[in-house]
Design an enzyme around this catalytic site. Sequence first.
Site, mmCIF file in Angstrom:
data_model
loop_
_atom_site.group_PDB
_atom_site.id
_atom_site.type_symbol
_atom_site.label_atom_id
_atom_site.label_comp_id
_atom_site.label_asym_id
_atom_site.label_seq_id
_atom_site.Cartn_x
_atom_site.Cartn_y
_atom_site.Cartn_z
ATOM 1 C CG ASP A 135 9.497 -4.159 6.980
ATOM 2 O OD1 ASP A 135 9.314 -4.075 5.913
ATOM 3 O OD2 ASP A 135 8.883 -3.892 8.013
ATOM 4 C CD GLU B 170 4.312 0.991 7.098
ATOM 5 O OE1 GLU B 170 4.862 1.175 8.082
ATOM 6 O OE2 GLU B 170 3.990 1.685 6.364
ATOM 7 C CG ASP C 55 -0.098 0.043 2.714
ATOM 8 O OD1 ASP C 55 0.934 -0.872 2.646
ATOM 9 O OD2 ASP C 55 -0.452 0.602 3.441
HETATM 10 ZN ZN LIG Z 1 6.679 2.149 4.100
#
Ligand SMILES: [Zn+2]
Length: 492
Positions: A221, A195, A130
Amino acid sequence: MKIPPHLRLFLLASFVLLFAFATLAAVLTWNTLQQPSRQPAASKAVIAPVLDPEQALRRLSQALSVPTISWQDPAIDTKQTFDKLHQQLEQGFPEIYKQLKPERIGQNLLIRWPGTDAKLKPVLFAAHLDVVPVENRNSWQKPPFSGARSGGFVWGRGSLDDKNSAMALLEALETRIKTGRLPKRSIYLAFGADEEIGGKGAQSLVRRLKSQKVKLAAVLDEGMVIVPGSMIGLNPPVALIGIAEKGYLTLEIKAEQLGGHASMPPQETAVDILGTALQRLRNQPLPARIEGPAAELFNWLGPEMPTLRRVALANRWLAEPLLLSQLAAKPSTNALIRTSFAPTMLSASPKENVLASQAKSVINLRVLPGDTPEMIQEHFKRVINDDRVKVRAISPLATAKASRVSRTDSEFFKLLSGSVKEVFPQVLIAPNLVLAATDSRHYEPITEDIYRFQPLFLSEKDLDRIHGRNERISESGYLRMIQYYQHLMGKM
Ligand SMILES: [Zn+2]
Protein backbone atom coordinates in the site's frame (compact mmCIF):
# COMPACT_ATOMS: atom_id res chain seq x y z
CA MET A 1 67.17 -0.15 39.01
CA LYS A 2 64.51 0.46 41.56
CA ILE A 3 61.17 1.96 40.40
CA PRO A 4 59.60 4.19 43.03
CA PRO A 5 56.19 2.86 44.21
CA HIS A 6 54.17 5.85 42.91
CA LEU A 7 55.69 5.44 39.44
CA ARG A 8 54.99 1.73 39.54
CA LEU A 9 51.32 2.46 40.34
CA PHE A 10 51.17 4.97 37.51
CA LEU A 11 52.62 2.49 35.00
CA LEU A 12 50.24 -0.20 36.15
CA ALA A 13 47.24 2.14 35.85
CA SER A 14 48.37 3.25 32.38
CA PHE A 15 48.73 -0.34 31.30
CA VAL A 16 45.25 -1.26 32.56
CA LEU A 17 43.74 1.78 30.87
CA LEU A 18 45.54 1.06 27.61
CA PHE A 19 44.38 -2.53 27.74
CA ALA A 20 40.79 -1.41 28.37
CA PHE A 21 40.91 0.99 25.42
CA ALA A 22 42.41 -1.63 23.14
CA THR A 23 39.71 -4.12 24.17
CA LEU A 24 36.97 -1.54 23.63
CA ALA A 25 38.36 -0.61 20.20
CA ALA A 26 38.53 -4.28 19.27
CA VAL A 27 34.92 -4.87 20.40
CA LEU A 28 33.66 -1.79 18.54
CA THR A 29 35.50 -2.81 15.37
CA TRP A 30 34.35 -6.41 15.64
CA ASN A 31 30.70 -5.38 16.07
CA THR A 32 30.98 -2.97 13.16
CA LEU A 33 32.43 -5.63 10.89
CA GLN A 34 29.70 -8.03 11.99
CA GLN A 35 27.15 -5.71 10.35
CA PRO A 36 27.55 -6.32 6.63
CA SER A 37 25.47 -4.40 4.11
CA ARG A 38 21.90 -5.67 3.83
CA GLN A 39 21.27 -4.02 0.50
CA PRO A 40 19.91 -6.49 -2.05
CA ALA A 41 21.76 -7.02 -5.30
CA ALA A 42 20.02 -6.07 -8.53
CA SER A 43 19.76 -9.57 -9.90
CA LYS A 44 17.35 -9.14 -12.80
CA ALA A 45 17.16 -6.91 -15.83
CA VAL A 46 14.08 -4.67 -15.70
CA ILE A 47 11.25 -6.21 -17.67
CA ALA A 48 8.52 -3.74 -18.58
CA PRO A 49 5.93 -4.44 -21.27
CA VAL A 50 5.23 -1.81 -23.91
CA LEU A 51 3.40 1.26 -22.69
CA ASP A 52 2.27 4.37 -24.53
CA PRO A 53 3.57 7.07 -22.16
CA GLU A 54 1.46 9.86 -23.66
CA GLN A 55 -1.74 7.89 -23.20
CA ALA A 56 -0.79 6.89 -19.66
CA LEU A 57 -0.14 10.52 -18.71
CA ARG A 58 -3.41 11.57 -20.31
CA ARG A 59 -5.34 8.98 -18.28
CA LEU A 60 -3.70 10.18 -15.06
CA SER A 61 -4.52 13.78 -15.92
CA GLN A 62 -8.16 12.81 -16.56
CA ALA A 63 -8.43 10.93 -13.27
CA LEU A 64 -7.05 13.95 -11.41
CA SER A 65 -9.69 16.18 -12.96
CA VAL A 66 -12.45 14.28 -11.15
CA PRO A 67 -12.75 15.80 -7.63
CA THR A 68 -13.31 12.57 -5.65
CA ILE A 69 -13.09 14.35 -2.31
CA SER A 70 -13.79 12.54 0.95
CA TRP A 71 -15.84 14.91 3.09
CA GLN A 72 -16.12 14.54 6.83
CA ASP A 73 -19.78 15.53 6.47
CA PRO A 74 -21.69 12.37 5.39
CA ALA A 75 -24.56 14.51 4.06
CA ILE A 76 -22.51 15.56 1.04
CA ASP A 77 -23.38 13.31 -1.89
CA THR A 78 -20.31 12.18 -3.84
CA LYS A 79 -21.90 9.35 -5.82
CA GLN A 80 -21.94 11.09 -9.20
CA THR A 81 -18.32 12.16 -8.92
CA PHE A 82 -17.09 8.69 -8.04
CA ASP A 83 -19.29 7.17 -10.75
CA LYS A 84 -17.55 9.39 -13.26
CA LEU A 85 -14.13 8.17 -12.16
CA HIS A 86 -15.23 4.54 -12.42
CA GLN A 87 -16.53 5.17 -15.95
CA GLN A 88 -13.17 6.65 -16.87
CA LEU A 89 -11.36 3.60 -15.53
CA GLU A 90 -13.60 1.27 -17.49
CA GLN A 91 -12.89 3.17 -20.70
CA GLY A 92 -9.20 3.57 -19.99
CA PHE A 93 -8.38 -0.07 -19.22
CA PRO A 94 -10.40 -2.22 -21.63
CA GLU A 95 -8.38 -5.44 -21.17
CA ILE A 96 -8.77 -5.39 -17.39
CA TYR A 97 -12.50 -4.82 -17.62
CA LYS A 98 -13.00 -7.39 -20.39
CA GLN A 99 -10.85 -10.19 -19.00
CA LEU A 100 -10.90 -9.73 -15.23
CA LYS A 101 -14.38 -8.30 -14.63
CA PRO A 102 -13.53 -5.96 -11.73
CA GLU A 103 -15.99 -6.00 -8.86
CA ARG A 104 -17.36 -2.71 -7.64
CA ILE A 105 -18.37 -2.74 -4.00
CA GLY A 106 -19.95 0.63 -3.34
CA GLN A 107 -17.41 3.06 -4.77
CA ASN A 108 -14.54 0.68 -4.01
CA LEU A 109 -12.90 -1.53 -6.58
CA LEU A 110 -11.58 -5.09 -6.39
CA ILE A 111 -9.73 -6.73 -9.26
CA ARG A 112 -8.32 -10.26 -9.33
CA TRP A 113 -5.87 -11.60 -11.88
CA PRO A 114 -5.85 -15.34 -11.26
CA GLY A 115 -2.47 -17.06 -11.05
CA THR A 116 -1.59 -20.46 -12.45
CA ASP A 117 -0.51 -22.03 -9.14
CA ALA A 118 -3.41 -22.23 -6.70
CA LYS A 119 -1.08 -23.35 -3.90
CA LEU A 120 0.64 -19.95 -3.79
CA LYS A 121 -0.97 -17.29 -1.64
CA PRO A 122 -2.01 -14.18 -3.60
CA VAL A 123 -0.55 -10.71 -3.15
CA LEU A 124 -2.62 -7.55 -3.03
CA PHE A 125 -1.76 -4.07 -4.24
CA ALA A 126 -3.82 -1.43 -2.44
CA ALA A 127 -4.45 2.24 -3.20
CA HIS A 128 -7.25 4.74 -2.66
CA LEU A 129 -9.38 6.72 -5.08
CA ASP A 130 -10.43 9.55 -2.78
CA VAL A 131 -8.54 12.75 -1.99
CA VAL A 132 -8.57 15.36 0.76
CA PRO A 133 -10.34 18.69 0.16
CA VAL A 134 -8.49 21.76 -1.06
CA GLU A 135 -8.45 24.69 1.34
CA ASN A 136 -7.66 27.62 -0.89
CA ARG A 137 -8.00 26.83 -4.58
CA ASN A 138 -6.73 30.21 -5.69
CA SER A 139 -3.40 29.76 -3.96
CA TRP A 140 -2.46 26.89 -6.30
CA GLN A 141 -0.23 27.53 -9.32
CA LYS A 142 -2.52 25.27 -11.40
CA PRO A 143 -6.14 24.63 -10.43
CA PRO A 144 -6.21 21.55 -8.14
CA PHE A 145 -8.74 19.61 -10.23
CA SER A 146 -7.53 20.59 -13.67
CA GLY A 147 -5.14 17.67 -14.18
CA ALA A 148 -2.97 20.28 -15.91
CA ARG A 149 0.21 19.10 -17.60
CA SER A 150 2.88 21.72 -17.42
CA GLY A 151 6.64 21.95 -16.94
CA GLY A 152 7.09 18.18 -16.95
CA PHE A 153 4.50 17.67 -14.19
CA VAL A 154 0.92 16.52 -13.92
CA TRP A 155 -0.80 18.78 -11.42
CA GLY A 156 -3.68 18.07 -9.11
CA ARG A 157 -5.00 16.92 -5.77
CA GLY A 158 -4.33 13.19 -5.62
CA SER A 159 -1.29 13.22 -7.91
CA LEU A 160 0.89 12.03 -5.00
CA ASP A 161 -1.78 10.77 -2.61
CA ASP A 162 -2.91 8.42 -4.01
CA LYS A 163 -4.48 8.36 -7.48
CA ASN A 164 -0.96 8.06 -8.86
CA SER A 165 -0.67 4.63 -7.21
CA ALA A 166 -4.09 3.45 -8.35
CA MET A 167 -3.54 4.59 -11.93
CA ALA A 168 0.05 3.30 -12.16
CA LEU A 169 -1.11 -0.10 -10.86
CA LEU A 170 -3.87 -0.22 -13.47
CA GLU A 171 -1.44 0.77 -16.25
CA ALA A 172 0.97 -1.96 -15.12
CA LEU A 173 -1.77 -4.58 -14.93
CA GLU A 174 -3.30 -3.64 -18.29
CA THR A 175 0.05 -3.95 -20.08
CA ARG A 176 0.89 -7.16 -18.19
CA ILE A 177 -2.37 -8.80 -19.27
CA LYS A 178 -1.68 -7.87 -22.88
CA THR A 179 1.57 -9.87 -22.88
CA GLY A 180 -0.51 -13.02 -22.43
CA ARG A 181 1.80 -14.38 -19.73
CA LEU A 182 -0.05 -15.31 -16.55
CA PRO A 183 1.35 -14.81 -13.05
CA LYS A 184 2.05 -17.86 -10.87
CA ARG A 185 0.29 -16.40 -7.86
CA SER A 186 -2.92 -14.43 -8.09
CA ILE A 187 -2.64 -10.67 -7.99
CA TYR A 188 -5.29 -8.44 -6.48
CA LEU A 189 -5.75 -4.71 -6.95
CA ALA A 190 -7.92 -3.19 -4.22
CA PHE A 191 -8.88 0.49 -4.18
CA GLY A 192 -10.77 2.06 -1.30
CA ALA A 193 -12.88 5.18 -1.83
CA ASP A 194 -12.69 6.78 1.64
CA GLU A 195 -9.20 6.24 3.03
CA GLU A 196 -8.95 9.86 4.07
CA ILE A 197 -11.90 9.53 6.46
CA GLY A 198 -11.14 6.17 8.01
CA GLY A 199 -11.36 3.53 5.30
CA LYS A 200 -14.78 1.90 5.64
CA GLY A 201 -14.36 1.10 1.93
CA ALA A 202 -11.20 -0.91 2.51
CA GLN A 203 -13.01 -2.71 5.33
CA SER A 204 -15.76 -3.75 2.93
CA LEU A 205 -13.14 -5.06 0.50
CA VAL A 206 -11.55 -7.06 3.32
CA ARG A 207 -14.96 -8.48 4.27
CA ARG A 208 -15.46 -9.62 0.68
CA LEU A 209 -12.04 -11.32 0.61
CA LYS A 210 -12.72 -12.91 4.00
CA SER A 211 -16.03 -14.30 2.77
CA GLN A 212 -14.08 -15.95 -0.07
CA LYS A 213 -11.59 -17.34 2.48
CA VAL A 214 -8.72 -15.50 0.81
CA LYS A 215 -5.43 -15.54 2.71
CA LEU A 216 -2.81 -13.19 1.33
CA ALA A 217 0.96 -13.52 1.36
CA ALA A 218 1.43 -9.76 1.39
CA VAL A 219 -0.15 -6.37 0.85
CA LEU A 220 1.60 -3.39 -0.73
CA ASP A 221 0.00 0.00 0.00
CA GLU A 222 1.02 3.67 0.10
CA GLY A 223 2.92 5.05 3.09
CA MET A 224 6.54 5.91 2.30
CA VAL A 225 8.53 6.92 -0.77
CA ILE A 226 12.10 7.35 -1.96
CA VAL A 227 13.59 10.37 -0.17
CA PRO A 228 16.86 12.29 -0.52
CA GLY A 229 19.65 10.63 1.47
CA SER A 230 20.53 14.03 2.91
CA MET A 231 17.42 13.76 5.12
CA ILE A 232 19.15 10.86 6.87
CA GLY A 233 22.79 11.94 6.59
CA LEU A 234 23.61 9.89 3.50
CA ASN A 235 24.44 10.65 -0.11
CA PRO A 236 22.30 8.29 -2.18
CA PRO A 237 18.49 8.51 -2.06
CA VAL A 238 16.81 6.06 0.30
CA ALA A 239 13.74 3.97 -0.47
CA LEU A 240 11.90 3.81 2.85
CA ILE A 241 9.60 0.83 3.08
CA GLY A 242 7.03 1.05 5.87
CA ILE A 243 6.90 -2.22 7.81
CA ALA A 244 4.52 -0.92 10.48
CA GLU A 245 2.32 2.06 11.23
CA LYS A 246 1.65 3.84 14.48
CA GLY A 247 -1.62 3.66 16.34
CA TYR A 248 -3.90 6.66 16.88
CA LEU A 249 -5.18 7.63 20.31
CA THR A 250 -6.82 10.77 21.67
CA LEU A 251 -7.03 11.35 25.42
CA GLU A 252 -8.91 13.99 27.32
CA ILE A 253 -7.55 15.25 30.60
CA LYS A 254 -9.90 17.16 32.80
CA ALA A 255 -9.46 19.10 36.05
CA GLU A 256 -12.56 19.93 38.12
CA GLN A 257 -12.87 22.55 40.84
CA LEU A 258 -15.68 24.56 42.36
CA GLY A 259 -16.43 27.45 40.06
CA GLY A 260 -17.36 30.86 41.37
CA HIS A 261 -16.58 34.52 41.00
CA ALA A 262 -13.14 35.43 39.75
CA SER A 263 -12.86 38.27 42.29
CA MET A 264 -12.21 35.81 45.12
CA PRO A 265 -10.12 33.07 43.51
CA PRO A 266 -8.87 30.08 45.51
CA GLN A 267 -5.17 29.16 45.71
CA GLU A 268 -5.54 26.90 42.69
CA THR A 269 -8.17 27.09 39.94
CA ALA A 270 -9.10 24.25 37.57
CA VAL A 271 -6.95 25.99 34.96
CA ASP A 272 -3.91 25.98 37.27
CA ILE A 273 -4.36 22.29 38.02
CA LEU A 274 -4.64 21.44 34.34
CA GLY A 275 -1.63 23.62 33.52
CA THR A 276 0.50 21.81 36.08
CA ALA A 277 -0.65 18.44 34.74
CA LEU A 278 0.30 19.43 31.17
CA GLN A 279 3.67 20.68 32.34
CA ARG A 280 4.38 17.40 34.13
CA LEU A 281 3.49 15.43 31.04
CA ARG A 282 5.75 17.62 28.94
CA ASN A 283 8.64 17.02 31.32
CA GLN A 284 8.13 13.26 31.41
CA PRO A 285 7.17 12.03 27.95
CA LEU A 286 6.58 8.37 27.23
CA PRO A 287 9.91 6.55 27.28
CA ALA A 288 11.99 6.40 24.10
CA ARG A 289 13.50 3.19 22.75
CA ILE A 290 15.10 1.87 19.60
CA GLU A 291 13.32 -1.32 18.67
CA GLY A 292 11.09 -2.75 15.97
CA PRO A 293 10.99 -0.60 12.82
CA ALA A 294 13.45 2.01 14.18
CA ALA A 295 15.98 -0.73 14.98
CA GLU A 296 15.49 -2.18 11.49
CA LEU A 297 16.04 1.25 9.95
CA PHE A 298 19.41 1.54 11.67
CA ASN A 299 20.34 -2.07 10.96
CA TRP A 300 19.83 -1.41 7.26
CA LEU A 301 21.34 2.06 7.04
CA GLY A 302 24.15 1.68 9.60
CA PRO A 303 26.48 -0.27 7.30
CA GLU A 304 26.04 2.41 4.61
CA MET A 305 26.96 5.32 6.91
CA PRO A 306 30.34 7.12 7.20
CA THR A 307 32.75 5.37 9.61
CA LEU A 308 32.00 7.15 12.88
CA ARG A 309 28.23 6.80 12.64
CA ARG A 310 28.62 3.28 11.34
CA VAL A 311 30.58 2.34 14.47
CA ALA A 312 28.02 4.06 16.69
CA LEU A 313 25.07 2.31 15.04
CA ALA A 314 26.78 -1.08 15.19
CA ASN A 315 27.46 -0.57 18.91
CA ARG A 316 24.12 0.54 20.21
CA TRP A 317 24.76 -1.16 23.56
CA LEU A 318 27.21 1.70 24.14
CA ALA A 319 25.96 4.53 21.94
CA GLU A 320 22.22 4.21 22.60
CA PRO A 321 21.86 7.04 25.16
CA LEU A 322 23.67 9.45 22.84
CA LEU A 323 21.71 8.21 19.84
CA LEU A 324 18.39 8.56 21.66
CA SER A 325 19.11 12.12 22.71
CA GLN A 326 20.04 13.03 19.12
CA LEU A 327 16.90 11.39 17.73
CA ALA A 328 14.68 13.00 20.36
CA ALA A 329 15.87 16.48 19.37
CA LYS A 330 14.09 16.44 15.97
CA PRO A 331 10.30 16.01 15.71
CA SER A 332 10.55 13.67 12.71
CA THR A 333 12.98 11.29 14.42
CA ASN A 334 11.48 11.71 17.89
CA ALA A 335 8.28 10.27 16.45
CA LEU A 336 10.20 7.13 15.46
CA ILE A 337 11.35 6.24 18.95
CA ARG A 338 8.39 6.96 21.18
CA THR A 339 4.65 7.38 21.40
CA SER A 340 4.32 11.06 20.58
CA PHE A 341 2.26 13.48 22.61
CA ALA A 342 0.55 16.60 21.23
CA PRO A 343 -1.90 18.73 23.27
CA THR A 344 -4.21 20.08 20.57
CA MET A 345 -7.33 21.53 22.25
CA LEU A 346 -8.00 23.48 25.42
CA SER A 347 -11.17 24.70 27.07
CA ALA A 348 -12.15 26.19 30.42
CA SER A 349 -14.42 28.98 31.59
CA PRO A 350 -16.85 30.45 29.05
CA LYS A 351 -16.51 33.95 30.54
CA GLU A 352 -13.64 36.18 31.57
CA ASN A 353 -14.83 36.85 35.12
CA VAL A 354 -16.09 33.36 35.94
CA LEU A 355 -13.87 30.66 37.47
CA ALA A 356 -13.84 27.49 35.41
CA SER A 357 -15.60 24.58 37.11
CA GLN A 358 -13.68 22.37 34.73
CA ALA A 359 -10.66 22.79 32.50
CA LYS A 360 -10.01 20.30 29.73
CA SER A 361 -7.28 19.51 27.28
CA VAL A 362 -7.38 17.11 24.37
CA ILE A 363 -4.15 15.28 23.61
CA ASN A 364 -3.46 13.45 20.39
CA LEU A 365 -1.01 10.56 20.59
CA ARG A 366 0.58 8.40 17.92
CA VAL A 367 1.29 5.04 19.44
CA LEU A 368 4.54 3.13 18.93
CA PRO A 369 4.35 -0.63 18.25
CA GLY A 370 4.48 -2.33 21.63
CA ASP A 371 2.70 0.42 23.60
CA THR A 372 -0.94 -0.07 24.59
CA PRO A 373 -3.65 2.46 25.46
CA GLU A 374 -3.75 1.03 29.01
CA MET A 375 0.00 1.56 29.46
CA ILE A 376 -0.28 5.11 28.16
CA GLN A 377 -3.17 6.06 30.45
CA GLU A 378 -1.29 4.51 33.37
CA HIS A 379 1.75 6.64 32.50
CA PHE A 380 -0.43 9.76 32.36
CA LYS A 381 -1.98 9.12 35.76
CA ARG A 382 1.37 8.38 37.38
CA VAL A 383 3.08 11.46 35.94
CA ILE A 384 0.18 13.84 36.64
CA ASN A 385 0.01 12.45 40.17
CA ASP A 386 -3.11 14.41 41.12
CA ASP A 387 -6.47 12.78 41.85
CA ARG A 388 -8.32 15.92 40.81
CA VAL A 389 -7.30 15.27 37.22
CA LYS A 390 -9.19 12.63 35.24
CA VAL A 391 -7.83 10.93 32.13
CA ARG A 392 -10.00 9.17 29.56
CA ALA A 393 -9.76 8.00 25.97
CA ILE A 394 -12.07 9.78 23.53
CA SER A 395 -11.00 8.07 20.30
CA PRO A 396 -11.91 4.45 19.51
CA LEU A 397 -9.56 2.00 21.21
CA ALA A 398 -9.71 -0.27 18.15
CA THR A 399 -7.30 2.02 16.27
CA ALA A 400 -5.14 2.88 19.27
CA LYS A 401 -2.70 0.02 18.94
CA ALA A 402 0.01 0.21 16.32
CA SER A 403 0.00 -2.29 13.49
CA ARG A 404 2.00 -5.50 13.58
CA VAL A 405 5.59 -5.20 12.41
CA SER A 406 6.08 -6.97 9.08
CA ARG A 407 9.10 -9.10 8.27
CA THR A 408 12.09 -7.89 6.29
CA ASP A 409 13.09 -11.44 5.36
CA SER A 410 9.82 -12.51 3.75
CA GLU A 411 9.82 -13.59 0.12
CA PHE A 412 7.68 -10.60 -0.89
CA PHE A 413 9.97 -8.12 0.87
CA LYS A 414 12.88 -9.60 -1.09
CA LEU A 415 11.00 -9.23 -4.39
CA LEU A 416 9.85 -5.74 -3.48
CA SER A 417 13.27 -4.47 -2.40
CA GLY A 418 15.08 -6.30 -5.19
CA SER A 419 12.81 -4.58 -7.69
CA VAL A 420 13.64 -1.20 -6.14
CA LYS A 421 17.33 -1.94 -6.70
CA GLU A 422 16.63 -2.97 -10.28
CA VAL A 423 14.42 -0.06 -11.31
CA PHE A 424 16.25 2.56 -9.19
CA PRO A 425 19.85 1.25 -9.19
CA GLN A 426 21.36 4.15 -7.21
CA VAL A 427 18.93 3.89 -4.30
CA LEU A 428 19.47 2.42 -0.81
CA ILE A 429 16.70 0.50 0.91
CA ALA A 430 15.60 0.77 4.52
CA PRO A 431 12.56 -0.44 6.46
CA ASN A 432 10.81 2.25 8.48
CA LEU A 433 7.80 3.17 10.59
CA VAL A 434 4.83 5.00 9.03
CA LEU A 435 3.62 7.76 11.35
CA ALA A 436 0.17 8.24 9.78
CA ALA A 437 -2.57 5.68 9.23
CA THR A 438 -3.24 3.96 5.88
CA ASP A 439 -5.96 1.63 4.57
CA SER A 440 -3.49 -1.24 4.78
CA ARG A 441 -4.13 -1.74 8.50
CA HIS A 442 -7.56 -3.17 7.67
CA TYR A 443 -5.89 -6.07 5.83
CA GLU A 444 -4.04 -7.27 8.92
CA PRO A 445 -6.43 -10.18 9.66
CA ILE A 446 -6.05 -11.71 6.20
CA THR A 447 -2.39 -11.23 5.33
CA GLU A 448 1.02 -12.33 6.55
CA ASP A 449 2.85 -9.09 5.86
CA ILE A 450 2.03 -5.50 4.94
CA TYR A 451 4.44 -3.10 3.25
CA ARG A 452 3.83 0.59 2.70
CA PHE A 453 5.77 2.07 -0.17
CA GLN A 454 5.29 4.08 -3.36
CA PRO A 455 8.10 3.67 -5.93
CA LEU A 456 8.50 7.41 -6.38
CA PHE A 457 11.31 9.83 -5.59
CA LEU A 458 10.13 12.92 -3.69
CA SER A 459 12.21 15.84 -2.44
CA GLU A 460 11.61 17.33 1.01
CA LYS A 461 9.59 20.13 -0.63
CA ASP A 462 7.50 17.64 -2.58
CA LEU A 463 6.56 15.91 0.67
CA ASP A 464 4.90 19.16 1.81
CA ARG A 465 2.61 19.06 -1.22
CA ILE A 466 0.86 15.95 0.11
CA HIS A 467 -2.38 17.25 1.68
CA GLY A 468 -0.89 20.71 0.97
CA ARG A 469 -0.77 23.16 -1.90
CA ASN A 470 0.42 22.55 -5.46
CA GLU A 471 0.34 18.77 -5.33
CA ARG A 472 1.94 17.48 -8.54
CA ILE A 473 3.88 14.51 -9.86
CA SER A 474 6.77 14.59 -12.29
CA GLU A 475 5.90 12.86 -15.55
CA SER A 476 9.12 10.88 -15.59
CA GLY A 477 8.60 9.83 -11.95
CA TYR A 478 5.10 8.61 -12.74
CA LEU A 479 6.27 6.59 -15.73
CA ARG A 480 8.96 5.03 -13.56
CA MET A 481 6.29 4.07 -11.00
CA ILE A 482 4.44 2.20 -13.72
CA GLN A 483 7.66 0.50 -14.79
CA TYR A 484 8.29 -0.58 -11.21
CA TYR A 485 4.85 -2.17 -10.83
CA GLN A 486 5.17 -3.83 -14.24
CA HIS A 487 8.51 -5.31 -13.20
CA LEU A 488 7.31 -6.41 -9.76
CA MET A 489 4.10 -7.95 -11.11
CA GLY A 490 6.26 -9.86 -13.59
CA LYS A 491 7.92 -11.63 -10.65
CA MET A 492 4.66 -12.89 -9.15
ZN1 LIG B 1 -3.20 8.43 0.99
